[in-house]
Design an enzyme around this catalytic site. Structure first.
Site, PDB file in Angstrom:
ATOM      1  N   THR A 164       1.317  -1.182   0.023  1.00 25.91           N
ATOM      2  CA  THR A 164      -0.274   0.050  -0.140  1.00 25.91           C
ATOM      3  C   THR A 164       1.110   1.336  -0.256  1.00 25.91           C
ATOM      4  OG1 THR A 164      -1.580  -0.983   0.937  1.00 25.91           O
ATOM      5  CG2 THR A 164      -1.489   0.625   0.868  1.00 25.91           C
ATOM      6  N   PHE A 168       1.623   5.278   1.210  1.00 25.34           N
ATOM      7  CA  PHE A 168       0.402   6.067   1.867  1.00 25.34           C
ATOM      8  C   PHE A 168       0.960   7.598   1.386  1.00 25.34           C
ATOM      9  CE2 PHE A 168       1.068   2.393   4.265  1.00 25.34           C
ATOM     10  CZ  PHE A 168      -0.870   1.896   4.917  1.00 25.34           C
TER      11      PHE A 168
END
Ligand code: ISJ
Length: 381
Positions: free
Chosen positions: A279, A281
């Site tokens: 992921t 960020f």
């Protein structure tokens, strides 16, 4: 002399004249730049450019060259604008300030999404090297609000997962709030199914997680169709809930840190669909600052509703030799089938090419916002 050689000699003659005319034109362009500087007139004049292109196109002897002439002169005018920006030097400001580094000390307050143990907290700890005081926020919007109200110096939010794609809510919030991306960080996401210390996999009837946790583990969850899947809160929030409610039939999909923080037991490790689940960020601030020479820029814009508008807008990147790394669109609230475009591209806000493209887009778009400039994680997008 053969035929081709003769023709090439003629082309050489034509090119020589074109070059002389080009140099002459550039001298005129710089004289206009002087005038613009003295009189505070912006570099880009889309009406004048539009008029020139249609005049040139309509006066052609042979219409088959119409598209080529538009392309050629669009390039020439982009080059001219770039020369004017260089001569005038930042008369048209993009509104951002370069800094050498972002300071973070023990007193720095960082609002992050989720609870203790969430993946976003992990991103924050890694990005800021454990410095600063993290404050957990229940929703993405609360992170944005904390910056808006000066309750935090920085914010950390997830924006994109390698298997489920972008988190569209974040794009909408970036367009809405006066907060800006100042950095990015990528975390390897390892989802674990956690239960109470006495629970077994066969006891489970209900699984809690963030929507992303459930999506990223969909292949594993399909094997247990009788489980009730409950989305809400962060993955760490789900682990906390399972621990607090003390019901042996309940499990949570969360990180190792979250499960260990709330004293849970591993029922099944590594349950995510993609082996290299990651992921991305973003780190945000309410100040329009960027690290000098940061090489990635994110913007969003809304186009007039007419044919060719996106093509024309993208030509500003092409004519300024800018490499796009990502393009997304999101529906505009309250306007059926109208879209806001989000674009990431390579370059620094100091580059004349970037300035040229952004000031042109700003002029042509109904609205345009620079979402920030930051140092990209290698190969992140
Ligand atoms: C040269 C000028 O500046 C820019 C470049 C143009 C050109 O190259 O023809 C036209 C309009 C402006 O966007 C001008 O204003 O005339």
């Amino acid at each position: 002399m053969n035929d081709m050689l003769k023709l090439r000699n003629e082309i050489d003659e034509v090119d020589k004249k074109l070059k002389e005319l080009f140099e002459y034109r550039m001298d005129l362009v710089l004289k206009i730049a002087e005038y613009k500087k003295k009189n505070g007139i912006p570099v880009y004049d889309p009406a004048r450019e539009e008029e020139k292109l249609s005049q040139l196109k309509n006066s052609l002897a042979d219409k088959k060259n119409a598209d080529a002439v538009v392309e050629l002169f669009s390039q020439i005018m982009a080059i001219s604008r770039r020369a004017q920006y260089a001569a005038i030097n930042s008369a048209d400001d993009l509104g951002f300030t370069a800094v050498d580094e972002f300071e973070a000390g023990d007193d720095t307050v960082i609002a992050y999404y989720g609870e203790t143990g969430s993946f976003t907290e992990q991103a924050m700890l890694e990005y800021f090297d454990g410095k600063g005081k993290g404050i957990p926020m229940g929703t993405f919007e609360e992170v944005m609000e904390a910056l808006k109200n000066n309750k935090a110096d920085y914010g950390v939010l997830p924006i994109e997962n390698s298997s489920t794609g972008t988190l569209s809510d974040i794009f909408d919030l970036l367009a809405e709030y006066d907060n800006y991306i100042i950095g990015e960080h990528v975390v390897a996401i390892n989802h674990i199914l956690w239960g109470l210390p006495d629970a077994e996999l066969s006891d489970i009837k209900r699984v809690y997680s963030h929507r992303q946790g459930l999506l990223q583990c969909s292949n594993f969850l399909k094997k247990y169709p009788h489980w009730e899947l409950v989305e809400g809160g962060s993955t760490a929030g789900a682990a906390k809930k399972v621990s607090m409610e003390n019901d042996i039939t309940q499990a949570a999909i969360a990180s190792r840190r979250a499960g260990e923080t709330y004293g849970l037991k591993i029922l099944k490790p590594s349950i995510h669909n993609e082996e290299h689940n990651q992921t991305r960020f973003i780190i945000i601030s309410n100040k329009r600052n960027y690290i000098r020479n940061a090489k990635r820029i994110s913007i969003c814009f809304v186009l007039p509703h007419k044919s060719g508008a996106l093509y024309h807008m993208l030509s500003h990147f092409i004519h300024n030799n800018i490499n796009l790394t990502k393009i997304e669109s999101r529906p505009i609230k309250g306007q059926a089938f109208r879209y806001r475009f989000f674009i990431d591209f390579e370059g620094s806000l100091e580059d004349l090419e970037v300035k040229n493209a952004l000031l042109s887009i700003k002029k042509e778009a109904l609205e345009m916002k620079i979402l920030g400039s930051y140092v990209p994680v290698p190969n992140s997008n």
